[in-house]
Design an enzyme around this catalytic site. Sequence first.
Site, mmCIF file in Angstrom:
data_model
loop_
_atom_site.group_PDB
_atom_site.id
_atom_site.type_symbol
_atom_site.label_atom_id
_atom_site.label_comp_id
_atom_site.label_asym_id
_atom_site.label_seq_id
_atom_site.Cartn_x
_atom_site.Cartn_y
_atom_site.Cartn_z
ATOM 1 C CG ASP A 1 -1.790 1.168 1.366
ATOM 2 O OD1 ASP A 1 -2.045 1.816 0.334
ATOM 3 O OD2 ASP A 1 -2.241 1.467 2.494
ATOM 4 C CG ASP B 1 -6.233 2.721 0.441
ATOM 5 O OD1 ASP B 1 -5.237 1.953 0.551
ATOM 6 O OD2 ASP B 1 -6.875 2.823 -0.621
ATOM 7 C CG ASP C 1 -1.420 1.745 -3.669
ATOM 8 O OD1 ASP C 1 -0.202 1.555 -3.834
ATOM 9 O OD2 ASP C 1 -1.891 2.391 -2.705
ATOM 10 C CG ASP D 1 -10.533 -15.487 -14.096
ATOM 11 O OD1 ASP D 1 -9.805 -15.745 -13.134
ATOM 12 O OD2 ASP D 1 -11.777 -15.470 -14.039
ATOM 13 C CD GLU E 1 -8.330 -19.926 -12.973
ATOM 14 O OE1 GLU E 1 -8.344 -20.162 -11.767
ATOM 15 O OE2 GLU E 1 -9.166 -19.163 -13.515
ATOM 16 C CG HIS F 1 -5.521 -15.097 -6.801
ATOM 17 N ND1 HIS F 1 -4.942 -15.646 -7.938
ATOM 18 C CD2 HIS F 1 -6.827 -14.919 -7.101
ATOM 19 C CE1 HIS F 1 -5.865 -15.778 -8.861
ATOM 20 N NE2 HIS F 1 -7.020 -15.346 -8.393
ATOM 21 C CG ASP F 2 -8.103 -18.425 -6.984
ATOM 22 O OD1 ASP F 2 -8.552 -17.406 -6.428
ATOM 23 O OD2 ASP F 2 -8.105 -18.595 -8.226
#
Length: 587
Positions: free
Chosen positions: A27, A31, A35, A212, A274, A347-348
């Site tokens: 970050d 926040d 990013d 994806d 994927e 990330h899964d």
Amino acid sequence: MNTEPHAAAPWWTSAVVYQIYPRSFQDSDGDGIGDLRGILQRVDYLAELGVDVVWLSPVYRSPQHDNGYDISDYQDIDPLFGTLDDLDLLTAALHEHGIKVVMDLVVNHTSHEHQWFAESRSAKDSPRRDWYWWRPGRGGMEPGAPGAEPTNWGSLFSGPAWEYDEATGEYYLHLFSREQPDLNWENPAVRQAIYGMMRWWLDRGIDGFRMDVINFISKDVRADGSLPDGPVVSGPYGDPAQGTINGPRVHEFLQEMQREVFGGRRDAVLLVGETPGTTVEDGLLFSDRRRGELDMVFTFEHVSLDQGPAGKFDRKPLDLRDLKATLGRWQTGLADVGWNALYWDNHDQPRIVSRYGDDGRYRVESATMLATVLHLHRGTPYVYQGEELAMTNAHFTSFDAYRDIESLRFVAQSRELGHLTDDQILASLAAVSRDNARTPVQWDSSANAGFTTGKPWIAVNLNHATINAQGQRADRGSVFQYYRQLIMLRHSDPVVQLGDFTMLLPEHPHIYAFSRSLNGTKLFVLGNFSGHDQKADLGQSLSDGAELVIGNYRAPASIVGAIISLRPWEALAIREPGRTRSGGTRP
Ligand code: GLC
């Protein structure tokens, strides 16, 4: 057998890809959400690690129901992550270091807030109606009533895959959440809009796409427009796989995409799909270079072996023999043509060190062993942020720690069905929730691990005090430094890049062993998947010229004749030079 001359090998055979999940990487504005400018601050880290490509999980405009995998504008950046200018800056900085940038391409579905869907939903006669899958309810049933859905399909995020829209009295299809309506690829206008968007990104300087669930784009639709019910395996819904995975037109669509999007740029870009539910035969069709559809595919069999019959959240222990049989089959199946994308984490998936390794006493040894085995397969290795630090699962103990839509929907559905206790649900989440991979990258030991000065959107793992990048960059024996070595090996060693693969000791319950060979040189790779000493019989004694290429213990392993003794979670690779250096024996 690899019959390609080395010079003609595509660039990605010697490349390593690094996946960034921007929300959890760095970050820059306090926040609590990572990013693009945060990533920019860490470009030096990526260069030091030595990766060739960065794949960015989605940063497009999105209401973030699925953390950006629900896109409402494909040609803009979500303000959470920054601006298009920030992305250009980041791309330029990465390119300066020779690192390519691959964007996530999520085109099986959009967000329900995408303009296309807003128009499609507005009226039955909207010109965009047919851009999505609208269907009436089952004949003879009250529309909107349970069971009246057009098919019995369950969504991959629990609940039915159809959402009733009262305003127009029809249902729309969403294989994921109801905020992710599926696009109708049967409609040529949809395809052209997507191709145009892809060209726009390539023109902007992007080097490829990670596509994806790209094998979901062709549905098995019948001439009368109906879709087939699926078998009910567990739970209340049917499995949509047969009607949605690797459907009848998927290859046609991908070949059309080649013609329409890539033109003369095809060899320079990286296209990785994927493809859940894909068999070796399908994988071959996708990644056969002569067909040009994709360069490689992410398959799922090797990360489903610890799954019980009730699906993803049902766990069982891994049997190493299954892992070898599975990965071995993919290595053999995609040997002559085709190519594998090699991964443990993304990330899964839960963190591999907590899953197939030991994230306690042998965290460093097991993480480096798993990395050695994976990276020395034939294929292109992918490193998911934090994997190079052996970051562990989150070890969350309460429901309110979780953020992921799939996990939260699993909790809601399980409670509704009442077949699991809260403790059982929590145990499943702790083992397999996608949030395990989504806790912030642990940069240092300070509060919030150097990820943010604000309140992180998801808790930082408490173990950042001891597991962090700052410590590992300075430590020659760290997991980070070990990954650097593996990446250098991929860059420099033709056997690692292009050698044939042979699985060894397929029946050994604890040792993963294989050889790679090219022009008479052999690389033996061994990994001990246990916390105990194990012996491996290679079946042939090593010659005096054999040398240790890489290993995760400081003192060398004991080798007596053909017998190699491995310590807990030990890994090593040994090069056995060929009798003829000039390639007399192979290919
Ligand atoms: C893919 C993504 C996952 C996402 C899903 C729907 O599997 O990797 O994160 O939730 O597709 O887009």
